[in-house]
Design an enzyme around this catalytic site. Structure first.
Site, PDB file in Angstrom:
ATOM      1  N   GLN A 298      41.771  68.661  23.457  1.00  0.00           N
ATOM      2  CA  GLN A 298      40.365  68.953  23.817  1.00  0.00           C
ATOM      3  C   GLN A 298      39.536  67.975  23.214  1.00  0.00           C
ATOM      4  O   GLN A 298      38.230  68.104  23.651  1.00  0.00           O
ATOM      5  CB  GLN A 298      40.282  70.496  23.941  1.00  0.00           C
ATOM      6  CG  GLN A 298      40.812  71.395  24.479  1.00  0.00           C
ATOM      7  CD  GLN A 298      40.788  72.849  24.087  1.00  0.00           C
ATOM      8  OE1 GLN A 298      39.714  73.824  24.457  1.00  0.00           O
ATOM      9  NE2 GLN A 298      41.581  73.038  23.202  1.00  0.00           N
TER      10      GLN A 298
ATOM     11  N   HIS B  98      39.309  66.438  27.940  1.00  0.00           N
ATOM     12  CA  HIS B  98      37.467  66.512  27.981  1.00  0.00           C
ATOM     13  C   HIS B  98      37.033  64.955  27.732  1.00  0.00           C
ATOM     14  O   HIS B  98      35.954  64.938  27.347  1.00  0.00           O
ATOM     15  CB  HIS B  98      37.113  67.374  26.979  1.00  0.00           C
ATOM     16  CG  HIS B  98      37.257  68.677  27.158  1.00  0.00           C
ATOM     17  ND1 HIS B  98      37.170  69.757  26.403  1.00  0.00           N
ATOM     18  CD2 HIS B  98      37.593  69.434  28.300  1.00  0.00           C
ATOM     19  CE1 HIS B  98      37.590  70.773  26.911  1.00  0.00           C
ATOM     20  NE2 HIS B  98      37.904  70.497  28.059  1.00  0.00           N
TER      21      HIS B  98
HETATM   22  P1  NAD Z   1      36.085  75.059  18.913  1.00  0.00           P
HETATM   23  O1  NAD Z   1      35.219  74.385  17.862  1.00  0.00           O
HETATM   24  O2  NAD Z   1      35.727  75.923  19.838  1.00  0.00           O
HETATM   25  O3  NAD Z   1      37.167  75.961  18.062  1.00  0.00           O
HETATM   26  C1  NAD Z   1      37.877  75.389  16.766  1.00  0.00           C
HETATM   27  C2  NAD Z   1      38.907  76.284  16.188  1.00  0.00           C
HETATM   28  O4  NAD Z   1      39.583  75.521  15.153  1.00  0.00           O
HETATM   29  C3  NAD Z   1      38.388  77.711  15.873  1.00  0.00           C
HETATM   30  O5  NAD Z   1      39.469  78.489  16.315  1.00  0.00           O
HETATM   31  C4  NAD Z   1      38.561  77.641  14.222  1.00  0.00           C
HETATM   32  O6  NAD Z   1      39.171  78.716  13.817  1.00  0.00           O
HETATM   33  C5  NAD Z   1      39.870  76.680  14.276  1.00  0.00           C
HETATM   34  N1  NAD Z   1      39.893  75.665  12.931  1.00  0.00           N
HETATM   35  C6  NAD Z   1      38.827  75.630  12.058  1.00  0.00           C
HETATM   36  N2  NAD Z   1      39.162  74.961  11.164  1.00  0.00           N
HETATM   37  C7  NAD Z   1      40.545  74.615  11.237  1.00  0.00           C
HETATM   38  C8  NAD Z   1      41.541  74.077  10.596  1.00  0.00           C
HETATM   39  N3  NAD Z   1      41.350  73.418   9.261  1.00  0.00           N
HETATM   40  N4  NAD Z   1      42.966  73.943  10.935  1.00  0.00           N
HETATM   41  C9  NAD Z   1      43.246  74.809  12.198  1.00  0.00           C
HETATM   42  N5  NAD Z   1      42.250  75.307  12.826  1.00  0.00           N
HETATM   43  C10 NAD Z   1      40.962  75.277  12.434  1.00  0.00           C
HETATM   44  O7  NAD Z   1      37.102  74.043  19.484  1.00  0.00           O
HETATM   45  P2  NAD Z   1      37.900  73.974  20.888  1.00  0.00           P
HETATM   46  O8  NAD Z   1      38.822  75.319  21.050  1.00  0.00           O
HETATM   47  O9  NAD Z   1      38.483  72.575  20.944  1.00  0.00           O
HETATM   48  O10 NAD Z   1      36.735  73.860  21.865  1.00  0.00           O
HETATM   49  C11 NAD Z   1      35.620  73.377  21.827  1.00  0.00           C
HETATM   50  C12 NAD Z   1      35.310  72.391  22.670  1.00  0.00           C
HETATM   51  O11 NAD Z   1      34.412  71.337  21.758  1.00  0.00           O
HETATM   52  C13 NAD Z   1      36.221  71.261  23.142  1.00  0.00           C
HETATM   53  O12 NAD Z   1      36.286  70.954  24.450  1.00  0.00           O
HETATM   54  C14 NAD Z   1      36.302  69.878  22.527  1.00  0.00           C
HETATM   55  O13 NAD Z   1      36.140  68.764  23.529  1.00  0.00           O
HETATM   56  C15 NAD Z   1      34.834  69.980  21.846  1.00  0.00           C
HETATM   57  N6  NAD Z   1      34.873  69.277  20.512  1.00  0.00           N
HETATM   58  C16 NAD Z   1      35.613  68.306  20.305  1.00  0.00           C
HETATM   59  C17 NAD Z   1      35.549  67.957  18.831  1.00  0.00           C
HETATM   60  C18 NAD Z   1      36.355  66.730  18.375  1.00  0.00           C
HETATM   61  O14 NAD Z   1      36.700  65.752  19.333  1.00  0.00           O
HETATM   62  N7  NAD Z   1      36.956  66.659  17.197  1.00  0.00           N
HETATM   63  C19 NAD Z   1      34.657  68.466  17.934  1.00  0.00           C
HETATM   64  C20 NAD Z   1      33.740  69.673  18.247  1.00  0.00           C
HETATM   65  C21 NAD Z   1      33.995  70.089  19.432  1.00  0.00           C
END
Ligand code: NAD
Length: 236
Positions: A95, A113
């Site tokens: 995602q 996404h």
């Molecule tokens: P989310 O932000 O909703 O959830 C993040 C999850 O990661 C939480 O459940 C949290 O407990 C967990 N988490 C936090 N630190 C962690 C670690 N060190 N190791 C493992 N798990 C950890 O993210 P989502 O479920 O991907 O959904 C959000 C949407 O946001 C997605 O559609 C995505 O496209 C987008 N998004 C992407 C990025 C990216 O590209 N890195 C960043 C932010 C949001």
């Protein structure tokens, strides 16, 4: 359930979310350190906002590009890339839009996404990958490039979803890493692996609404838990 041996599986899917990249310094939306709470994301990440103020939307996305450009893949990304080299079949269904799986060396990556590094012009149908930061959103002909990201209110791309469903239905191990499992329709995809009889692992420091669907929930960070899971992976 005991921790399974990764090398015992033939078709593995890593289903990753923002928590996968948290230890690289990319902010998550939710969970500890979810700094996007500071922004009214809906104002900058939807088609109506782009139609009204493309310059403001690009300013926001250029800010995101600059944050992510400064980040490197972490040890968890590297383990997944390594798994692709030594196991018969590994697919990453992510995602995330940050491109860190590819930067770590993963090749079989399905970006549900879209990508922060992709741009498209809806007037001409062109698509490009552009790593310039900041990216100049307005074209010489006055038209705008649009970030090739699935924004709030957008549909997922059919071809990517179909490929993800095929990989997930066909896997014998699904490892969900760092997803809050609340963003639909992506959140429901792992259940297809369960229906097909795959072993299910969740890696997340916190419980999620989908935790009950997993055979084993590893409560910890992506790097630490993937490190444990990959303990038997040949190093070269
Ligand atoms: P989310 O932000 O909703 O959830 C993040 C999850 O990661 C939480 O459940 C949290 O407990 C967990 N988490 C936090 N630190 C962690 C670690 N060190 N190791 C493992 N798990 C950890 O993210 P989502 O479920 O991907 O959904 C959000 C949407 O946001 C997605 O559609 C995505 O496209 C987008 N998004 C992407 C990025 C990216 O590209 N890195 C960043 C932010 C949001």
């Amino acid at each position: 359930m005991r921790l399974p041996d990764l090398t015992a599986f033939r078709r593995v899917v890593f289903f990753t979310g923002a928590g996968m990249s948290a230890e690289s310094g990319v902010p998550t939306y939710r969970g500890a350190g979810g700094v996007w709470k500071q922004y009214d994301y809906h104002r900058y990440a939807c088609q109506p906002a782009f139609d009204r103020h493309p310059d403001a939307v690009w300013e926001f996305h250029n800010y995101r590009r600059s944050l992510v450009a400064a980040c490197e893949p972490n040890a968890g990304h590297a383990i997944i890339a390594r798994a692709e080299q030594v196991l018969p079949s590994v697919t990453v269904v992510t995602q995330n839009i940050d491109g860190l799986h590819q930067k770590a060396g993963s090749e079989n990556v399905l970006e549900l996404h879209g990508s922060l590094w992709g741009v498209r012009c809806d007037a001409t149908g062109e698509r490009e990958t552009r790593f310039d930061v900041p990216f100049e959103g307005q074209r010489a002909d006055g038209r705008w490039w649009r970030p090739d990201i699935v924004w709030f209110g957008d549909s997922l791309r059919d071809a990517v979803v179909s490929a993800a469903i095929e990989a997930i239905r066909g896997c014998d191990l699904l490892v969900a890493v760092g997803t809050s499992a609340v963003v639909y329709p992506a959140a429901q995809l792992p259940t297809l692996a369960r229906q097909a009889g795959a072993t299910m692992l969740e890696i997340n420091p916190d419980e999620t609404p989908m935790s009950a669907a997993y055979d084993l929930c590893m409560r910890g960070t992506a790097t630490e838990m993937l490190g444990r899971l990959a303990a038997n992976l040949p190093s070269d």
